[in-house]
Design a protein around this motif. Structure first.
Motif, short mmCIF file in Angstrom:
data_model
loop_
_atom_site.label_atom_id
_atom_site.label_comp_id
_atom_site.label_asym_id
_atom_site.label_seq_id
_atom_site.Cartn_x
_atom_site.Cartn_y
_atom_site.Cartn_z
N ASN A 76 0.66 -1.22 0.18
CA ASN A 76 -0.12 -0.16 0.16
C ASN A 76 0.97 0.94 0.10
O ASN A 76 0.93 2.16 -0.55
N SER A 80 0.36 4.00 -3.19
CA SER A 80 0.39 5.19 -3.18
C SER A 80 1.50 6.48 -3.40
O SER A 80 1.13 7.44 -3.78
N VAL A 127 -2.75 7.00 0.81
CA VAL A 127 -2.90 8.56 -0.29
C VAL A 127 -2.84 10.06 0.70
O VAL A 127 -2.37 10.73 -0.61
#
Length: 181
Positions: A76, A80, A127
């Motif tokens: 992740n 991101s 993000v």
């Protein structure tokens, strides 16, 4: 807050999913195959260890859970970072608001397992904080009917979504990858 396209440097839509971790509207695909294979392998190992039931197996399960969480967080973070790093300050990233998605969606057993292994909330949080550090705004849109709506003409129909991966508008004839649309 509403953001007009004229005030933002660039507006990017990001579809977060299970098959592909993320697909951005600027035609970038972030594959989830590696993550899904890892989750399947860990599931089989977890199932075998839980069936065994010994103290040693339980300790191994604890270490396995931590390793799996670190792996997901790493993937992740990488996705991101790649999403945010190419955008100029002042841009806007629009993502689907997937809060309570697990309760709203009816799914079969294997789909439920995939959905519970899906760490979309963590990806969206990564993000958001990376975008904020670069001066990029993150907005969340209503996900209802987004997979059935045409990005060109706006027509919403269930028959627009031919398959899981293919979109074809019955009104204007626009065809595209379903995640990209």
């Amino acid at each position: 807050p509403e953001v007009s396209c004229s005030t933002a440097a660039q507006v990017i839509g990001v579809d977060v999913g299970i098959s592909r971790i993320a697909v951005s509207s600027d035609n970038r695909f972030f594959a989830g195959k590696r993550l899904k294979e890892h989750a399947r392998r860990m599931f089989r190992l977890r199932r075998a260890l839980q069936a065994k039931g010994t103290r040693s197996a339980k300790r191994h399960l604890g270490r396995l859970r931590q390793r799996e969480n670190r792996f997901r967080a790493d993937v992740n973070h990488c996705v991101s970072k790649r999403l945010v790093e190419t955008l100029p300050p002042g841009s806007v990233i629009v993502m689907e608001n997937l809060t309570n998605i697990r309760e709203r969606v009816k799914a079969r057993r294997t789909q439920r397992r995939e959905m519970h292994n899906w760490s979309f909330g963590q990806l969206q949080a990564f993000v958001a904080y990376k975008a904020e550090a670069r001066g990029i705004q993150v907005e969340f849109a209503d996900p209802r009917y987004s997979s059935q709506a045409c990005s060109r003409c706006g027509h919403v129909s269930r028959s627009n979504r031919k398959t899981q991966s293919w979109f074809s508008c019955v009104q204007c004839g626009y065809q595209s990858n379903a995640d990209l649309n």
